[in-house]
Motif scaffolding. Structure first.
Motif, PDB file in Angstrom:
ATOM      1  N   ARG A 145       0.852  -1.197   0.000  1.00 33.04           N
ATOM      2  CA  ARG A 145       0.000   0.000   0.000  1.00 33.04           C
ATOM      3  C   ARG A 145       0.894   1.256   0.000  1.00 33.04           C
ATOM      4  N   ARG A 146       2.030   1.154   0.642  1.00 39.03           N
ATOM      5  CA  ARG A 146       2.921   2.315   0.773  1.00 39.03           C
ATOM      6  C   ARG A 146       3.894   2.453  -0.402  1.00 39.03           C
ATOM      7  N   PHE A 147       4.427   1.296  -0.886  1.00 35.95           N
ATOM      8  CA  PHE A 147       5.499   1.372  -1.893  1.00 35.95           C
ATOM      9  C   PHE A 147       5.140   0.732  -3.227  1.00 35.95           C
ATOM     10  N   GLY A 148       3.988   0.091  -3.324  1.00 37.12           N
ATOM     11  CA  GLY A 148       3.592  -0.532  -4.590  1.00 37.12           C
ATOM     12  C   GLY A 148       3.836  -2.031  -4.598  1.00 37.12           C
ATOM     13  N   MET A 149       3.548  -2.619  -5.758  1.00 35.32           N
ATOM     14  CA  MET A 149       3.761  -4.051  -5.939  1.00 35.32           C
ATOM     15  C   MET A 149       5.269  -4.332  -5.978  1.00 35.32           C
TER      16      MET A 149
ATOM     17  N   LEU B  64      -9.224   2.658   4.438  1.00 35.95           N
ATOM     18  CA  LEU B  64      -8.677   3.397   3.293  1.00 35.95           C
ATOM     19  C   LEU B  64      -8.479   4.881   3.605  1.00 35.95           C
ATOM     20  N   THR B  65      -8.996   5.319   4.767  1.00 34.85           N
ATOM     21  CA  THR B  65      -8.791   6.727   5.151  1.00 34.85           C
ATOM     22  C   THR B  65      -7.456   6.905   5.878  1.00 34.85           C
ATOM     23  N   THR B  66      -6.804   5.809   6.222  1.00 35.54           N
ATOM     24  CA  THR B  66      -5.539   5.917   6.970  1.00 35.54           C
ATOM     25  C   THR B  66      -4.379   6.157   6.003  1.00 35.54           C
ATOM     26  N   ASP B  67      -3.253   6.564   6.570  1.00 41.10           N
ATOM     27  CA  ASP B  67      -2.056   6.779   5.767  1.00 41.10           C
ATOM     28  C   ASP B  67      -1.574   5.433   5.200  1.00 41.10           C
ATOM     29  N   THR B  68      -0.890   5.495   4.045  1.00 38.08           N
ATOM     30  CA  THR B  68      -0.472   4.238   3.406  1.00 38.08           C
ATOM     31  C   THR B  68       0.629   3.507   4.184  1.00 38.08           C
ATOM     32  N   THR B  69       1.172   4.151   5.224  1.00 34.82           N
ATOM     33  CA  THR B  69       2.121   3.436   6.084  1.00 34.82           C
ATOM     34  C   THR B  69       1.413   2.351   6.908  1.00 34.82           C
ATOM     35  N   PHE B  70       0.074   2.453   6.976  1.00 33.72           N
ATOM     36  CA  PHE B  70      -0.718   1.492   7.757  1.00 33.72           C
ATOM     37  C   PHE B  70      -1.293   0.432   6.830  1.00 33.72           C
ATOM     38  N   ASN B  71      -1.307  -0.817   7.294  1.00 27.93           N
ATOM     39  CA  ASN B  71      -1.986  -1.863   6.542  1.00 27.93           C
ATOM     40  C   ASN B  71      -2.630  -2.837   7.528  1.00 27.93           C
ATOM     41  N   ALA B  72      -3.764  -3.379   7.124  1.00 27.28           N
ATOM     42  CA  ALA B  72      -4.426  -4.410   7.942  1.00 27.28           C
ATOM     43  C   ALA B  72      -5.158  -5.357   6.998  1.00 27.28           C
ATOM     44  N   TRP B  73      -4.921  -6.640   7.156  1.00 28.61           N
ATOM     45  CA  TRP B  73      -5.561  -7.673   6.337  1.00 28.61           C
ATOM     46  C   TRP B  73      -6.570  -8.429   7.197  1.00 28.61           C
ATOM     47  N   VAL B  74      -7.553  -8.997   6.525  1.00 30.57           N
ATOM     48  CA  VAL B  74      -8.595  -9.769   7.197  1.00 30.57           C
ATOM     49  C   VAL B  74      -8.334 -11.260   7.004  1.00 30.57           C
ATOM     50  N   VAL B  75      -8.396 -12.023   8.072  1.00 29.64           N
ATOM     51  CA  VAL B  75      -8.278 -13.476   7.961  1.00 29.64           C
ATOM     52  C   VAL B  75      -9.458 -14.110   8.705  1.00 29.64           C
TER      53      VAL B  75
ATOM     54  N   GLY C  13     -13.726  -3.005  -3.719  1.00 31.32           N
ATOM     55  CA  GLY C  13     -14.224  -2.715  -2.375  1.00 31.32           C
ATOM     56  C   GLY C  13     -14.880  -3.958  -1.803  1.00 31.32           C
ATOM     57  N   LEU C  14     -15.124  -3.939  -0.502  1.00 29.60           N
ATOM     58  CA  LEU C  14     -15.768  -5.090   0.148  1.00 29.60           C
ATOM     59  C   LEU C  14     -17.217  -4.692   0.440  1.00 29.60           C
TER      60      LEU C  14
ATOM     61  N   GLU D 115      -8.745 -21.203   5.423  1.00 35.37           N
ATOM     62  CA  GLU D 115      -8.979 -19.799   5.754  1.00 35.37           C
ATOM     63  C   GLU D 115      -9.360 -19.003   4.514  1.00 35.37           C
ATOM     64  N   VAL D 116      -9.925 -17.851   4.767  1.00 38.03           N
ATOM     65  CA  VAL D 116     -10.187 -16.893   3.690  1.00 38.03           C
ATOM     66  C   VAL D 116      -9.463 -15.631   4.105  1.00 38.03           C
ATOM     67  N   PHE D 117      -8.625 -15.078   3.217  1.00 36.15           N
ATOM     68  CA  PHE D 117      -8.068 -13.773   3.592  1.00 36.15           C
ATOM     69  C   PHE D 117      -8.329 -12.722   2.528  1.00 36.15           C
ATOM     70  N   PHE D 118      -8.410 -11.498   3.014  1.00 33.67           N
ATOM     71  CA  PHE D 118      -8.508 -10.336   2.128  1.00 33.67           C
ATOM     72  C   PHE D 118      -7.275  -9.486   2.400  1.00 33.67           C
ATOM     73  N   GLY D 119      -6.376  -9.428   1.419  1.00 32.05           N
ATOM     74  CA  GLY D 119      -5.169  -8.617   1.546  1.00 32.05           C
ATOM     75  C   GLY D 119      -5.446  -7.233   0.979  1.00 32.05           C
ATOM     76  N   LEU D 120      -5.082  -6.212   1.751  1.00 29.97           N
ATOM     77  CA  LEU D 120      -5.283  -4.825   1.293  1.00 29.97           C
ATOM     78  C   LEU D 120      -4.042  -4.390   0.524  1.00 29.97           C
ATOM     79  N   ILE D 121      -4.236  -4.006  -0.752  1.00 33.97           N
ATOM     80  CA  ILE D 121      -3.093  -3.494  -1.522  1.00 33.97           C
ATOM     81  C   ILE D 121      -3.264  -1.985  -1.726  1.00 33.97           C
ATOM     82  N   ALA D 122      -4.215  -1.558  -2.514  1.00 35.56           N
ATOM     83  CA  ALA D 122      -4.609  -0.148  -2.693  1.00 35.56           C
ATOM     84  C   ALA D 122      -3.396   0.798  -2.755  1.00 35.56           C
ATOM     85  N   GLY D 123      -3.551   2.013  -2.253  1.00 36.58           N
ATOM     86  CA  GLY D 123      -2.470   2.994  -2.147  1.00 36.58           C
ATOM     87  C   GLY D 123      -1.661   3.124  -3.422  1.00 36.58           C
ATOM     88  N   VAL D 124      -0.361   2.984  -3.286  1.00 36.06           N
ATOM     89  CA  VAL D 124       0.553   3.182  -4.417  1.00 36.06           C
ATOM     90  C   VAL D 124       0.309   2.154  -5.528  1.00 36.06           C
ATOM     91  N   THR D 125      -0.162   0.967  -5.185  1.00 39.72           N
ATOM     92  CA  THR D 125      -0.410  -0.038  -6.244  1.00 39.72           C
ATOM     93  C   THR D 125      -1.473   0.478  -7.216  1.00 39.72           C
TER      94      THR D 125
END
Ligand SMILES: Cc1cc2nc3c(=O)[nH]c(=O)nc-3n(C[C@H](O)[C@H](O)[C@H](O)COP(=O)(O)OP(=O)(O)OC[C@H]3O[C@@H](n4cnc5c(N)ncnc54)[C@H](O)[C@@H]3O)c2cc1C
Length: 461
Positions: free
Chosen positions: A153-157, A237-248, A330-331, A352-362
């Motif tokens: 999210r901060r630096f891209g893929m 998505l309102t947080t800074d791209t230095t933050f990331n949180a994934w759902v498991v 979006g979810l 498990e099912v996970f949702f990885g947040l990429i967004a931001g710079v990607t």
């Protein structure tokens, strides 16, 4: 002993610096094993390359003998294309050096390196390349498919950090590809998989990170999942791209910070990684905790290299695995309801099912800039069925497929080829969106006879 499985290795042996294995070698079974035990293949030859000349020799040998070619980095790919029955496995795992140049913040990485080896070398200088979340994954396969993790999210893929790649073509020529030199090849390598040659070196830009991040897990009871995930989605998505949180979504493993009564129950986990100011990370994680009443949290400052290994114990090699993936912009409420309905019926304790947040710079890079082109995807879902006994195959696979089908109406364009199984070849064109035609042209130029077809295959034009 130079001939077994009908292949004579004496000529190749005379020019090969690495190790050549056939089925009579004591370490043959160990070396041919892939991460996914569902892929159990027996190559006629395993060529464990020690250097670039070995790659050239192995390719020439495969061409001369008409052997099917599989290329192995760290052997993690779910599709199991890193090995082949009766063909040659070009095993690059012994070529795993990582060299960091702190004067330019660039890293030279050999193709057998794991993410753990890369992270250890870069973090020694307070640097990191945005890669995946499991330290035993190979840099080669990960990069060639796109690559994402906590820092994306901060630096891209991962491909957005690639600055150059050295490639041994199927003809044995060594070419270096960058934005300036062989730009079509360089473009194709950034997401187009192992279709275009054997990469003998990746050159990345690295970014200042940590070495300490604020990270950890917040575990909610499954009954709160719907409400927590809706709040998470509206806020994250309102947080800074230095933050990331994934759902498991899964059964709670027996983690020491969870009460024993929670072990084995269904839970919704938010896995957090904040690579900015540590105090700010604590504040953001506290907001997430407030979205429900967690049954446990384990959060704090920690070395980034430790966080990068946090999921390793749940993702060890040797289990049976089957994956299904979608991208989402979006979810939506509807999609979450469907996903949670299926998560309620998880077919086993390791699924498990996970949702990885990429967004931001990607999302800020143009769709056509790299072969990986799903630049509107903010979340990548992986339905990860994982189990131990072949008797469970049908039940676990059916569950993953059903969840995949039920969430398809809500998915956005493209698909992450690194999460696609062997049977999903028909999905490759859609996975690459508008970039597929150009990929076919590059394939035509670099591998017109499709010698490298054990991958999510892009057939020549
Ligand atoms: C436990 C686990 C966690 C994961 N987590 C993430 C994650 O967080 N983020 C993410 O983006 N992905 C993740 N992945 C997916 C991962 O990116 C892919 O599985 C990737 O293909 C693994 O690379 P590898 O080198 O280990 O694979 P391998 O199976 O060795 O190789 C995969 C394919 O890449 C090609 N290839 C490999 N090396 C070369 C080379 N030198 N030259 C040309 N082609 C080559 C070949 O076609 C080969 O079949 C994860 C996978 C696993 C199993």
């Amino acid at each position: 002993m130079s001939r077994s499985n009908g292949v004579d290795l004496s000529q190749l042996r005379s020019q090969f610096a690495g190790e050549l294995l056939q089925s009579d070698a004591p370490n043959y079974d160990e070396v041919r094993a892939l991460w996914n035990a569902m892929a159990d293949k027996r190559p006629a030859v395993i060529a464990r390359c020690a250097n670039e000349a070995d790659i050239q020799a192995a390719l020439a040998f495969a061409r001369d003998e008409g052997l099917e070619i599989a290329i192995r980095g760290a052997g993690h790919n779910i599709a199991g294309n890193a090995s082949v029955d009766d063909g040659i496995m070009i095993d690059l795992s012994a070529m795993n050096a990582v060299e960091v140049d702190t004067s330019t913040n660039t890293v030279r990485v050999q193709p057998g390196a794991t993410l753990g080896q890369l992270d250890a070398a870069t973090q020694a200088h307070g640097l990191a390349v945005p890669v995946g979340i499991n330290s035993t994954t190979g840099i080669a396969g990960l990069t060639l498919g796109g690559g994402f993790g906590w820092l994306s999210r901060r630096f891209g893929m991962t491909v957005d950090a690639l600055r150059g790649a050295q490639v041994v073509t199927v003809d044995g020529e060594v070419v270096y590809a960058t934005e300036q030199d062989n730009p079509d090849l360089f473009w194709a390598l950034r997401g187009g998989g192992g279709n275009f040659g054997v990469i003998s070196r990746f050159d990345f830009e690295a970014y200042p990170v940590g070495p300490e991040v604020f990270a950890g897990l917040i575990v909610f009871p499954f009954e709160q999942a719907e409400s927590v995930l809706r709040q998470y989605r509206d806020w994250v998505l309102t947080t800074d791209t230095t933050f990331n949180a994934w759902v498991v979504l899964r059964h709670a493993p027996p983690l020491p910070f969870l009460d024993e009564s929670v072990h084995g129950t269904k839970v919704a986990v938010l896995a957090v990684c904040h690579s900015g100011d540590v105090a700010e990370g604590a504040k953001l994680a506290a907001t997430l905790e407030g979205f429900g009443t967690p049954v446990g949290s384990h959060l704090g400052p920690m070395p980034f290299v430790d966080w990068q290994q946090a999921f390793d114990p749940l993702l060890t090699a040797g289990a049976r695995n089957y994956w299904k993936t979608h991208n989402f912009t979006g979810l939506s409420d509807e999609m979450l309801t469907v996903a949670l309905d299926y998560a309620e019926q998880l077919p086993g304790p390791e699924c498990e099912v996970f949702f990885g947040l990429i967004a931001g710079v990607t999302n800020q890079v143009p769709t056509q800039a790299t072969a990986w082109g799903a630049r509107d995807a903010r979340f990548v879902m992986n339905v990860h069925a994982r189990w131990q006994s072949a008797a469970e195959d049908a039940r676990c696979i059916d569950w993953a497929r059903a969840l995949f089908r039920a969430t398809a109406p809500y998915a956005s364009a493209g698909a992450y080829v690194n999460f696609m199984t062997e049977e999903e070849g028909g999905r490759v064109e859609d996975a690459y969106l508008g970039n597929f035609e150009r990929l076919k042209q590059v394939k035509q130029q670099y591998d017109p006879n499709n010698l490298l077809h054990l991958n999510q295959n892009i057939r020549p034009d």
